[in-house]
Design an enzyme around this catalytic site. Sequence first.
Site, PDB file in Angstrom:
ATOM      1  N   VAL B  77      86.569  36.677  33.118  1.00  0.00           N
ATOM      2  CA  VAL B  77      87.519  36.761  34.231  1.00  0.00           C
ATOM      3  C   VAL B  77      88.878  36.316  33.713  1.00  0.00           C
ATOM      4  O   VAL B  77      88.994  35.245  33.103  1.00  0.00           O
ATOM      5  CB  VAL B  77      87.049  35.852  35.391  1.00  0.00           C
ATOM      6  N   CYS B  78      89.908  37.121  33.952  1.00  0.00           N
ATOM      7  CA  CYS B  78      91.255  36.783  33.474  1.00  0.00           C
ATOM      8  C   CYS B  78      91.725  35.480  34.119  1.00  0.00           C
ATOM      9  O   CYS B  78      91.786  35.368  35.351  1.00  0.00           O
ATOM     10  CB  CYS B  78      92.232  37.900  33.806  1.00  0.00           C
ATOM     11  N   ILE B  79      92.068  34.510  33.294  1.00  0.00           N
ATOM     12  CA  ILE B  79      92.355  33.169  33.813  1.00  0.00           C
ATOM     13  C   ILE B  79      93.629  33.137  34.659  1.00  0.00           C
ATOM     14  O   ILE B  79      93.662  32.488  35.707  1.00  0.00           O
ATOM     15  CB  ILE B  79      92.390  32.134  32.658  1.00  0.00           C
ATOM     16  N   ALA B  82      93.009  34.854  37.936  1.00  0.00           N
ATOM     17  CA  ALA B  82      92.051  34.073  38.718  1.00  0.00           C
ATOM     18  C   ALA B  82      92.718  32.846  39.359  1.00  0.00           C
ATOM     19  O   ALA B  82      92.439  32.509  40.518  1.00  0.00           O
ATOM     20  CB  ALA B  82      90.888  33.642  37.830  1.00  0.00           C
TER      21      ALA B  82
END
Lengths: 93, 130
Positions: B77-79, B82
């Site tokens: 998940v792209c930090i 997110a």
Amino acid sequence: MSLHIVSKSPFSSTALSDCLDAFAEGDALLLIEDGVYALSGRMSERPAVQPVYCLAADAAARGLQIPDSVTAVDDAGWVALCAEHNPVVSWFK
Amino acid sequence: MKFSLAVYSAPHSSQAAASALRFARALLREGHQLYRVFFYCDGVHNGSSLSAPPQDETDLLAGWQALQQQHQLDLVVCIAAAQRRGVLSDSEASRLEKPAANLAAGFELAGLGQLADAVAQSDRLVTFGG
């Protein structure tokens, strides 16, 4: 040669027409999700490009018949099309 | 053949997130490898452990987690995407002083470099959005 995947209806998005503008000789078009609604419009009789594929489950879920000029594929066929073409370009805007 | 997937759509907002899971299952069934699934933009909501769809609807999170366990998938998940949308790991929640964490088991937070790496390492990238 590219596989173009269109997932939006041509009645609500320019995804299909944008894709057709970029379509080159040797490419293939796959209709999925709401993209299958093209079967009830401009793709129904004489498709603008060839070959055209359609996810059978997505067409069935929307009550659409797949015309003879379009090839129905299942999920395994979808994977095979992605393996046979490079790159795989998704059109969803 | 080695595939990676990029998922840009939240679950239940369109069919795209469900299509991504369906395609992931199909390619693994066909004997291909899935190098990474990268969840970006609104797609980060796929990694929230707090989604609770009705019992008669598809539970995409449970689907991804089962597939992850079975095939040791790399679900990233792209930090940055997110953080903006409130999908936080335990360490991010405490670092940002937020009251709770909700990143689902089987998913991890990482930067956009992981998408570039997936493109470089895979034979195909297939994007699911809209």
